[in-house]
Design a protein around this motif. Structure first.
Motif, PDB file in Angstrom:
ATOM      1  N   ILE A   1      48.962  31.740  45.163  1.00 24.49           N
ATOM      2  CA  ILE A   1      48.511  32.393  43.941  1.00 24.49           C
ATOM      3  C   ILE A   1      48.461  33.889  44.217  1.00 24.49           C
ATOM      4  O   ILE A   1      48.021  34.330  45.291  1.00 24.49           O
ATOM      5  CB  ILE A   1      47.148  31.830  43.475  1.00 24.49           C
ATOM      6  CG1 ILE A   1      46.782  32.388  42.107  1.00 24.49           C
ATOM      7  CG2 ILE A   1      46.050  32.074  44.500  1.00 24.49           C
ATOM      8  CD1 ILE A   1      45.662  31.602  41.420  1.00 24.49           C
TER       9      ILE A   1
ATOM     10  N   GLU B   1      47.028  36.625  39.241  1.00 26.81           N
ATOM     11  CA  GLU B   1      46.966  35.307  38.617  1.00 26.81           C
ATOM     12  C   GLU B   1      45.557  34.747  38.763  1.00 26.81           C
ATOM     13  O   GLU B   1      44.912  34.924  39.789  1.00 26.81           O
ATOM     14  CB  GLU B   1      47.974  34.357  39.269  1.00 26.81           C
ATOM     15  CG  GLU B   1      49.418  34.804  39.093  1.00 26.81           C
ATOM     16  CD  GLU B   1      50.391  33.899  39.836  1.00 26.81           C
ATOM     17  OE1 GLU B   1      50.096  33.517  40.984  1.00 26.81           O
ATOM     18  OE2 GLU B   1      51.457  33.584  39.251  1.00 26.81           O
TER      19      GLU B   1
ATOM     20  N   LYS C   1      46.567  28.449  39.152  1.00 21.19           N
ATOM     21  CA  LYS C   1      47.893  27.858  39.303  1.00 21.19           C
ATOM     22  C   LYS C   1      47.720  26.359  39.547  1.00 21.19           C
ATOM     23  O   LYS C   1      46.773  25.930  40.219  1.00 21.19           O
ATOM     24  CB  LYS C   1      48.632  28.505  40.463  1.00 21.19           C
ATOM     25  CG  LYS C   1      50.070  28.045  40.612  1.00 21.19           C
ATOM     26  CD  LYS C   1      50.882  28.970  41.450  1.00 21.19           C
ATOM     27  CE  LYS C   1      51.344  30.152  40.652  1.00 21.19           C
ATOM     28  NZ  LYS C   1      52.328  30.964  41.399  1.00 21.19           N
TER      29      LYS C   1
END
Lengths: 114, 115
Positions: B50, B54, B57
């Motif tokens: 990740i 972000e 995920k």
């Protein structure tokens, strides 16, 4: 597909003897290569990494050395083993430094120095 | 000093439950955070990565969250199975500084899923 080979799987060596562990990668070119050591019940410690032939960076001063004589070959050596060199040695490769696509590890070498 | 801490050395859960593993870090500015699985006597296997921008995920039954404010990642395994029993390692790559590009690992959490 890419594969990584590491040998031997286990090794028992006396104190003061030399060491040579070999790692080869297939299916890729110009990989970043790494040697890690894992002591029993502990995390992985980065020992050496290489971004190209003949280029070695050492992370921890110690009794070990590394060489990269060919693009996909990485060798871990010692002239005289110490008891404290015992551990689980892992070779890994990544497509780029830091591994934005993850690292691929070999199956490891369990070294016991007696 | 830089530190990566996986809060639990061991986690035991019942089959079918969700396992949640924690990874906290200090004095890192990570570019990526990665999770690996390691079985006894084997090399770690990459699971998920990740990036710093972000939040979450997913991959099949796996979910990773990344909170750069809390400096923490959570790793979830839903509908856990005994085959998920292994050591799970958190790893970071720093975005800069002397440790740039080098993957540093936490100590790992041993997960045991009981049938």
């Amino acid at each position: 597909s890419q594969t990584i080979h590491q040998w031997p799987a286990t090794l028992v060596q006396p104190v003061g003897s030399p060491l040579s562990l070999e790692c080869t990668v297939e299916g890729t070119s110009n990989p970043n290569l790494y040697w890690y050591r894992q002591a029993a019940g502990r995390g992985l410690q980065l020992l050496f990494y290489s971004v190209g032939i003949g280029q070695i960076s050492s992370e921890v001063p110690q009794n070990l050395s590394a060489s990269r004589p060919q693009d996909r070959q990485f060798i871990l050596s010692s002239k005289k083993l110490l008891l404290s060199d015992s551990g689980f040695y892992l070779c890994a490769w990544s497509a780029n430094l830091g591994g934005s696509y993850g690292y691929t590890f070999g199956s490891g070498t369990r070294l016991t120095v007696v | 000093s830089q530190k990566i801490e996986q809060n639990s050395e061991a986690l035991n859960i019942q089959e079918g439950k969700t396992a949640t593993l924690t990874c906290n870090y200090t004095n890192y500015s990570p570019a990526y955070l990665q999770w690996y699985r390691q079985d006894p006597g084997r090399g770690p296997v990459f699971l998920l990565l990740i990036r710093e921008n972000e939040k979450e995920k997913r991959k099949e039954r796996l979910k990773v969250t990344f909170d750069t404010t809390l400096k923490q990642s959570l790793f979830h395994i839903t509908a856990s199975q005994p085959a998920d029993s292994a050591t799970y390692l958190c790893a970071l790559t720093n975005a800069g500084g002397t440790s740039y590009g080098k993957l540093t690992f936490g100590q790992g959490t041993i997960l045991t899923v009981h049938p």
